[in-house]
Design a protein around this motif. Structure first.
Motif, PDB file in Angstrom:
ATOM      1  N   MET A   1       0.820  -1.203   0.000  1.00 53.38           N
ATOM      2  CA  MET A   1       0.000   0.000   0.000  1.00 53.38           C
ATOM      3  C   MET A   1       0.862   1.264   0.000  1.00 53.38           C
ATOM      4  SD  MET A   1      -3.163  -0.306  -0.447  1.00 53.38           S
ATOM      5  CE  MET A   1      -3.563   1.397  -0.059  1.00 53.38           C
ATOM      6  N   ALA A   2       2.070   1.174   0.554  1.00 55.72           N
ATOM      7  CA  ALA A   2       2.984   2.318   0.494  1.00 55.72           C
ATOM      8  C   ALA A   2       3.323   2.638  -0.958  1.00 55.72           C
ATOM      9  CB  ALA A   2       4.262   2.014   1.281  1.00 55.72           C
ATOM     10  N   ARG A   3       3.576   1.587  -1.748  1.00 57.06           N
ATOM     11  CA  ARG A   3       3.882   1.789  -3.168  1.00 57.06           C
ATOM     12  C   ARG A   3       2.664   2.345  -3.903  1.00 57.06           C
ATOM     13  NH1 ARG A   3       8.631   2.179  -5.366  1.00 57.06           N
ATOM     14  NH2 ARG A   3       9.267   0.373  -4.131  1.00 57.06           N
ATOM     15  N   ILE A   4       1.486   1.843  -3.596  1.00 50.70           N
ATOM     16  CA  ILE A   4       0.269   2.329  -4.245  1.00 50.70           C
ATOM     17  C   ILE A   4       0.031   3.796  -3.890  1.00 50.70           C
ATOM     18  CG2 ILE A   4      -2.252   2.113  -4.269  1.00 50.70           C
ATOM     19  CD1 ILE A   4      -1.844  -0.927  -3.994  1.00 50.70           C
ATOM     20  N   ARG A   5       0.291   4.160  -2.647  1.00 48.46           N
ATOM     21  CA  ARG A   5       0.124   5.560  -2.238  1.00 48.46           C
ATOM     22  C   ARG A   5       1.072   6.468  -3.018  1.00 48.46           C
ATOM     23  NH1 ARG A   5       0.349   5.312   4.238  1.00 48.46           N
ATOM     24  NH2 ARG A   5       0.380   7.590   3.990  1.00 48.46           N
ATOM     25  N   LEU A   6       2.302   6.004  -3.242  1.00 47.24           N
ATOM     26  CA  LEU A   6       3.251   6.791  -4.020  1.00 47.24           C
ATOM     27  C   LEU A   6       2.786   6.905  -5.471  1.00 47.24           C
ATOM     28  CD1 LEU A   6       5.929   8.304  -4.105  1.00 47.24           C
ATOM     29  CD2 LEU A   6       7.094   6.123  -4.465  1.00 47.24           C
ATOM     30  N   ARG A   7       2.249   5.819  -6.011  1.00 45.98           N
ATOM     31  CA  ARG A   7       1.733   5.843  -7.381  1.00 45.98           C
ATOM     32  C   ARG A   7       0.511   6.756  -7.497  1.00 45.98           C
ATOM     33  NH1 ARG A   7       3.221   0.862  -9.870  1.00 45.98           N
ATOM     34  NH2 ARG A   7       5.469   0.671  -9.597  1.00 45.98           N
ATOM     35  N   ARG A   8      -0.289   6.816  -6.442  1.00 46.27           N
ATOM     36  CA  ARG A   8      -1.464   7.691  -6.463  1.00 46.27           C
ATOM     37  C   ARG A   8      -1.035   9.156  -6.578  1.00 46.27           C
ATOM     38  NH1 ARG A   8      -4.179   6.032  -1.844  1.00 46.27           N
ATOM     39  NH2 ARG A   8      -5.087   4.335  -3.061  1.00 46.27           N
ATOM     40  N   ILE A   9       0.033   9.488  -5.875  1.00 42.79           N
ATOM     41  CA  ILE A   9       0.591  10.836  -5.977  1.00 42.79           C
ATOM     42  C   ILE A   9       1.035  11.103  -7.408  1.00 42.79           C
ATOM     43  CG2 ILE A   9       2.484  12.349  -5.233  1.00 42.79           C
ATOM     44  CD1 ILE A   9       2.434  10.738  -2.556  1.00 42.79           C
ATOM     45  N   LEU A  10       1.697  10.116  -8.003  1.00 43.83           N
ATOM     46  CA  LEU A  10       2.174  10.254  -9.367  1.00 43.83           C
ATOM     47  C   LEU A  10       1.032  10.449 -10.343  1.00 43.83           C
ATOM     48  CD1 LEU A  10       4.535  10.204 -11.315  1.00 43.83           C
ATOM     49  CD2 LEU A  10       4.507   7.713 -11.236  1.00 43.83           C
ATOM     50  N   GLY A  11      -0.047   9.704 -10.157  1.00 40.17           N
ATOM     51  CA  GLY A  11      -1.201   9.847 -11.033  1.00 40.17           C
ATOM     52  C   GLY A  11      -1.830  11.227 -10.933  1.00 40.17           C
ATOM     53  N   GLU A  12      -1.923  11.757  -9.701  1.00 45.78           N
ATOM     54  CA  GLU A  12      -2.505  13.089  -9.519  1.00 45.78           C
ATOM     55  C   GLU A  12      -1.574  14.160 -10.079  1.00 45.78           C
ATOM     56  OE1 GLU A  12      -5.862  15.349  -8.078  1.00 45.78           O
ATOM     57  OE2 GLU A  12      -5.478  13.267  -8.614  1.00 45.78           O
ATOM     58  N   LEU A  13      -0.261  13.921  -9.992  1.00 47.52           N
ATOM     59  CA  LEU A  13       0.696  14.864 -10.581  1.00 47.52           C
ATOM     60  C   LEU A  13       0.578  14.875 -12.102  1.00 47.52           C
ATOM     61  CD1 LEU A  13       3.968  14.514  -8.468  1.00 47.52           C
ATOM     62  CD2 LEU A  13       2.625  16.584  -8.840  1.00 47.52           C
ATOM     63  N   TYR A  14       0.286  13.722 -12.673  1.00 49.89           N
ATOM     64  CA  TYR A  14       0.071  13.673 -14.125  1.00 49.89           C
ATOM     65  C   TYR A  14      -1.122  14.552 -14.507  1.00 49.89           C
ATOM     66  CZ  TYR A  14      -0.562  11.811 -18.821  1.00 49.89           C
ATOM     67  OH  TYR A  14      -0.695  11.695 -20.183  1.00 49.89           O
ATOM     68  N   ARG A  15      -2.170  14.473 -13.689  1.00 52.45           N
ATOM     69  CA  ARG A  15      -3.354  15.328 -13.921  1.00 52.45           C
ATOM     70  C   ARG A  15      -2.966  16.798 -13.790  1.00 52.45           C
ATOM     71  NH1 ARG A  15      -7.371  17.345 -10.389  1.00 52.45           N
ATOM     72  NH2 ARG A  15      -9.352  17.746 -11.442  1.00 52.45           N
TER      73      ARG A  15
END
Length: 253
Positions: free
Chosen positions: A50-64
């Protein structure tokens, strides 16, 4: 209430908001007051994957946020303040693309800068001869501030939680979904899980099960790996287009 009294109230509220933004030295506190953004915490969030998923979630929002910023820069290419927002955001975006927990604290700093510049842009509206266009720019800026606010809030919380997440420094553990019941976890999109591994004992939410099977490769012994997918393809390979390549030099307010 007369029109003059209403105008006075609105002007006073605007002055108070501007003063709050200018006098705030802690962007996290400011966001908490203005946006009320704070994710719910749970014990499940402390699991390595879940730590990795949380980091990826940040990345996805940064893409937006990148898409929003590029739209703003195209509308007002001569705006120095929007150019400064774009520069700060790209540094944060490239840092997040490293997908490395050791970079989270640096990412928090870069996001602080990006948010501060985005807020400054909202306090200095871009003037045009088109009222509707100005309204559109304002709407894009509000969406950008909210997106960056989420990123900063999530990154700050992740930086605080990382020391308490077991095996957070173990690449395999943070990408391993073998035998995990994911129905109790918020995944969002299968794209967040590129390069994760799983097996037949992994329990997928109904919305993701077919996607996981269609977008994975068998790598042996009943283990599957989820493939990289656009627009995150470049994140896995490390190859960014020319517009996103920038120096690793630090950025400041």
């Amino acid at each position: 209430m007369s029109d003059e009294q209403l105008d006075h109230i609105l002007a006073s509220a605007s002055a108070t908001l501007t003063s709050t933004v200018k006098n705030s030295t802690d962007v996290n506190v400011l966001l908490g007051r203005l946006l009320g953004i704070r994710p719910d915490k749970s014990l499940a969030a402390l699991q390595p994957f879940m730590a990795r998923i949380r980091l990826r979630r940040i990345l996805g929002e940064l893409y937006r946020a990148e898409v929003l910023t590029e739209s703003l820069v195209k509308i007002a290419p001569d705006s120095e303040i929007l150019a400064s927002v774009s520069s700060a955001l790209r540094l944060a975006f490239v840092k997040a693309c490293a997908d490395n927990f050791e970079d989270v604290e640096d990412l928090v700093h870069l996001l602080n800068v990006a948010v501060a510049r985005a807020l400054a842009a909202t306090m200095s509206p871009t003037e045009t001869n088109d009222t509707l266009l100005e309204g559109y720019i304002s709407a894009l800026l509000r969406a950008l501030v909210i997106a960056l606010g989420r990123c900063l809030s999530w990154a700050s919380d992740l930086a605080i939680d990382l020391p308490h997440i077991p095996k957070a420094n173990n690449e395999i553990a943070t990408r391993d979904l073998c035998g995990v019941d994911l129905c109790r976890h918020e995944i969002g999109s299968i794209q967040m899980l590129y390069n994760f591994i799983w097996d037949e004992k992994t329990v997928w939410p109904a919305a993701l099960e077919n996607q996981a099977r269609n977008k994975s490769d068998l790598i042996g012994n009943g283990i599957y790996r989820i493939r990289s997918m656009a627009p995150f393809q470049f994140m896995a390979t490390g190859s960014l287009d020319d517009r996103r390549v920038c120096s690793s030099s630090s950025v400041s307010l």
